[in-house]
Scaffold this motif. Structure first.
Motif, PDB file in Angstrom:
ATOM      1  N   PRO A 136       0.911  -1.227   0.139  1.00  0.00           N
ATOM      2  CA  PRO A 136       0.076   0.147   0.039  1.00  0.00           C
ATOM      3  C   PRO A 136       0.795   1.125  -0.154  1.00  0.00           C
ATOM      4  N   HIS A 137       0.223   2.262  -0.758  1.00  0.00           N
ATOM      5  CA  HIS A 137       0.872   3.573  -0.882  1.00  0.00           C
ATOM      6  C   HIS A 137      -0.074   4.618  -0.377  1.00  0.00           C
ATOM      7  N   LEU A 138      -0.030   5.443   0.787  1.00  0.00           N
ATOM      8  CA  LEU A 138      -1.062   6.311   1.213  1.00  0.00           C
ATOM      9  C   LEU A 138      -0.535   7.527   0.873  1.00  0.00           C
ATOM     10  N   ARG A 139      -1.455   8.466   0.582  1.00  0.00           N
ATOM     11  CA  ARG A 139      -1.186   9.899   0.362  1.00  0.00           C
ATOM     12  C   ARG A 139      -2.486  10.697   1.214  1.00  0.00           C
TER      13      ARG A 139
ATOM     14  N   ASP B 123      -3.955  10.317  11.516  1.00  0.00           N
ATOM     15  CA  ASP B 123      -4.335   9.506  12.421  1.00  0.00           C
ATOM     16  C   ASP B 123      -4.877   8.039  11.680  1.00  0.00           C
ATOM     17  N   LEU B 124      -5.450   8.262  10.289  1.00  0.00           N
ATOM     18  CA  LEU B 124      -6.143   7.150   9.592  1.00  0.00           C
ATOM     19  C   LEU B 124      -5.268   6.227   9.202  1.00  0.00           C
ATOM     20  N   GLU B 125      -3.967   6.468   9.032  1.00  0.00           N
ATOM     21  CA  GLU B 125      -3.033   5.353   8.208  1.00  0.00           C
ATOM     22  C   GLU B 125      -3.073   4.080   8.786  1.00  0.00           C
ATOM     23  N   GLY B 126      -3.089   4.009  10.111  1.00  0.00           N
ATOM     24  CA  GLY B 126      -3.113   2.481  10.701  1.00  0.00           C
ATOM     25  C   GLY B 126      -4.268   1.754  10.431  1.00  0.00           C
ATOM     26  N   SER B 127      -5.600   2.344  10.448  1.00  0.00           N
ATOM     27  CA  SER B 127      -6.807   1.663  10.344  1.00  0.00           C
ATOM     28  C   SER B 127      -6.781   1.455   8.674  1.00  0.00           C
TER      29      SER B 127
ATOM     30  N   ARG C 205      -4.359   0.995   6.562  1.00  0.00           N
ATOM     31  CA  ARG C 205      -3.623  -0.299   6.163  1.00  0.00           C
ATOM     32  C   ARG C 205      -4.187  -1.549   6.795  1.00  0.00           C
ATOM     33  N   GLU C 206      -4.775  -1.526   7.688  1.00  0.00           N
ATOM     34  CA  GLU C 206      -5.384  -3.012   8.405  1.00  0.00           C
ATOM     35  C   GLU C 206      -6.666  -3.207   7.273  1.00  0.00           C
ATOM     36  N   ALA C 207      -7.311  -2.138   7.051  1.00  0.00           N
ATOM     37  CA  ALA C 207      -8.413  -2.604   6.131  1.00  0.00           C
ATOM     38  C   ALA C 207      -7.983  -3.050   4.931  1.00  0.00           C
ATOM     39  N   LEU C 208      -7.057  -2.719   4.210  1.00  0.00           N
ATOM     40  CA  LEU C 208      -6.488  -3.244   3.066  1.00  0.00           C
ATOM     41  C   LEU C 208      -5.748  -4.584   3.376  1.00  0.00           C
ATOM     42  N   ARG C 209      -5.172  -4.691   4.182  1.00  0.00           N
ATOM     43  CA  ARG C 209      -4.467  -6.054   4.905  1.00  0.00           C
ATOM     44  C   ARG C 209      -5.792  -7.258   4.820  1.00  0.00           C
ATOM     45  N   GLN C 210      -6.707  -6.524   5.451  1.00  0.00           N
ATOM     46  CA  GLN C 210      -7.884  -7.707   5.610  1.00  0.00           C
ATOM     47  C   GLN C 210      -8.630  -7.790   4.391  1.00  0.00           C
ATOM     48  N   GLY C 211      -8.916  -7.013   3.532  1.00  0.00           N
ATOM     49  CA  GLY C 211      -9.684  -6.952   2.309  1.00  0.00           C
ATOM     50  C   GLY C 211      -8.774  -7.458   1.015  1.00  0.00           C
ATOM     51  N   LEU C 212      -7.516  -7.544   1.072  1.00  0.00           N
ATOM     52  CA  LEU C 212      -6.773  -7.558  -0.376  1.00  0.00           C
ATOM     53  C   LEU C 212      -5.675  -8.600   0.212  1.00  0.00           C
ATOM     54  N   SER C 213      -5.073  -9.420  -0.971  1.00  0.00           N
ATOM     55  CA  SER C 213      -3.865 -10.184  -0.637  1.00  0.00           C
ATOM     56  C   SER C 213      -2.797  -9.923  -1.233  1.00  0.00           C
TER      57      SER C 213
ATOM     58  N   GLY D 299      -1.057  -6.933  -4.760  1.00  0.00           N
ATOM     59  CA  GLY D 299      -1.146  -5.754  -5.398  1.00  0.00           C
ATOM     60  C   GLY D 299      -0.637  -4.688  -4.789  1.00  0.00           C
ATOM     61  N   LYS D 300      -0.166  -3.816  -5.742  1.00  0.00           N
ATOM     62  CA  LYS D 300       0.279  -2.237  -5.026  1.00  0.00           C
ATOM     63  C   LYS D 300      -0.657  -1.498  -5.290  1.00  0.00           C
ATOM     64  N   VAL D 301      -1.171  -1.043  -4.096  1.00  0.00           N
ATOM     65  CA  VAL D 301      -2.340  -0.141  -3.991  1.00  0.00           C
ATOM     66  C   VAL D 301      -2.317   1.330  -3.632  1.00  0.00           C
ATOM     67  N   GLU D 302      -2.426   2.476  -4.572  1.00  0.00           N
ATOM     68  CA  GLU D 302      -2.168   3.620  -4.211  1.00  0.00           C
ATOM     69  C   GLU D 302      -3.494   4.328  -3.618  1.00  0.00           C
ATOM     70  N   CYS D 303      -3.603   4.892  -2.475  1.00  0.00           N
ATOM     71  CA  CYS D 303      -4.767   5.240  -1.762  1.00  0.00           C
ATOM     72  C   CYS D 303      -4.352   6.780  -1.311  1.00  0.00           C
ATOM     73  N   THR D 304      -5.146   7.756  -2.076  1.00  0.00           N
ATOM     74  CA  THR D 304      -5.354   9.293  -2.179  1.00  0.00           C
ATOM     75  C   THR D 304      -6.552   9.696  -1.444  1.00  0.00           C
ATOM     76  N   LEU D 305      -6.460  10.492  -0.552  1.00  0.00           N
ATOM     77  CA  LEU D 305      -7.476  11.165   0.235  1.00  0.00           C
ATOM     78  C   LEU D 305      -7.283  12.559  -0.139  1.00  0.00           C
ATOM     79  N   ARG D 306      -8.406  13.211  -0.444  1.00  0.00           N
ATOM     80  CA  ARG D 306      -8.500  14.655  -0.860  1.00  0.00           C
ATOM     81  C   ARG D 306      -9.365  15.305   0.146  1.00  0.00           C
ATOM     82  N   PHE D 307      -9.319  16.532   0.620  1.00  0.00           N
ATOM     83  CA  PHE D 307     -10.353  17.242   1.509  1.00  0.00           C
ATOM     84  C   PHE D 307     -10.320  18.692   0.978  1.00  0.00           C
ATOM     85  N   SER D 308     -11.504  19.127   0.898  1.00  0.00           N
ATOM     86  CA  SER D 308     -11.852  20.516   0.334  1.00  0.00           C
ATOM     87  C   SER D 308     -12.730  21.165   1.236  1.00  0.00           C
TER      88      SER D 308
END
Length: 287
Positions: A34-37, A44-48, A50-58, A60-69
């Motif tokens: 996983p790659h988180l932005r 504070d969300l990073e841990g949860s 990563r755990e959700a990705l670990r539980q849901g996927l086996s 793959g390279k997964v890029e996760c980007t969060l945006r807030f406006s």
């Protein structure tokens, strides 16, 4: 059902404090990477996440980007009643000094600096909303991987069927090819007027037939094809097992090619290697 490692998901939600959006991109990889932005306020969300990705996927390279406006945030204002009271009291004292005072306009009071106070976003509420939105994004990503997995399985099954046809056709041709090879050697001896010990010649022809016999390779090809089909139907995280089976199929096709003694068997070996390579390319994208 097998799952692809390639997919894209995007979800967006507008709330009281602004607009949150997640973008998830997934491509093939040997492991789960996983790659988180994340904006600084959402670290504070990073841990949860990563755990959700670990539980849901086996894998793959997964890029996760969060945006807030905050541009479209709904105004959330509070009145500083103490300050407004002080302002009204001062206006009333001033009115008592005027013979015909005007009524106090509430909008005038509200426009006075410090009377209206903006309500800051609640960090915990924002994090909870972003986490819930990530769950929705991950579900969408998994659904996309599932859909593509179905298509990958269909493409591989088509190649498996083509291999079955190729193996069956070659199996039927082998006895005639061996007989033709035997006759060719006998004709060559006769052409050269060579005398040979019939018993010794027969032994050599038997040994040559054994070396040219590909029945074992065809049997193993059929076995591996059946196993690939079984793994596809079983589903789950099958990518590594399928990759191993592709190696075994390729090994048998190479052996078949090395034993080829007829243009038809040579062409069959080439056709098999092409089909196996096409499957191997698809298997690289399976979780």
């Amino acid at each position: 059902m097998v799952h692809s490692m390639t997919a894209f998901a995007r979800v967006e939600r507008a709330g009281v404090y602004g607009t949150l959006s997640w973008e998830l991109r997934s491509v093939n990889h040997r492991y789960l990477e996983p790659h988180l932005r994340l904006p600084e306020a959402f670290r504070d969300l990073e841990g949860s996440v990563r755990e959700a990705l670990r539980q849901g996927l086996s894998r793959g390279k997964v890029e996760c980007t969060l945006r807030f406006s905050e541009e479209n945030a709904a105004p959330s204002l509070q009145i500083d009643e103490q300050r407004a009271g002080q302002l009204i009291a001062a206006a009333e004292r001033l009115s008592s000094m005027i013979s015909q005072p005007a009524l106090i306009d509430p909008m005038t009071v509200l426009s006075w600096p410090g009377v209206l106070v903006s309500q800051n976003a609640d960090p915990q509420a924002l994090n909870a909303e972003a986490k819930a939105l990530f769950t929705a994004a991950l579900d969408e990503l998994k659904a996309g991987r599932n859909r593509e997995g179905v298509e990958l399985a269909r493409l591989i099954e088509e190649r498996l069927q083509a291999i079955r046809v190729e193996v069956a056709a070659l199996r039927e041709l082998i006895p005639g090819m061996l007989a033709a090879q035997r006759q060719k050697i006998l004709d060559r001896f006769a052409e050269l007027s060579l005398e040979a010990d019939p018993q010794r010649l027969e032994q050599e022809l038997v040994m040559l037939a054994q070396k040219s016999d590909v029945a074992e390779e065809l049997d193993r090809l059929s076995t591996h094809v059946g196993e690939v089909s079984r793994v596809l139907k079983t589903g789950g995280a099958a990518g590594r097992r399928l990759d191993f089976l592709m190696q075994e199929l390729n090994r048998e096709a190479n052996t078949l090619g090395s034993k080829a003694f007829d243009p038809r068997s040579t062409q069959a070996a080439v056709n098999l290697k092409v089909l196996i390579e096409q499957m191997r390319e698809q298997v690289q994208n399976i979780e």
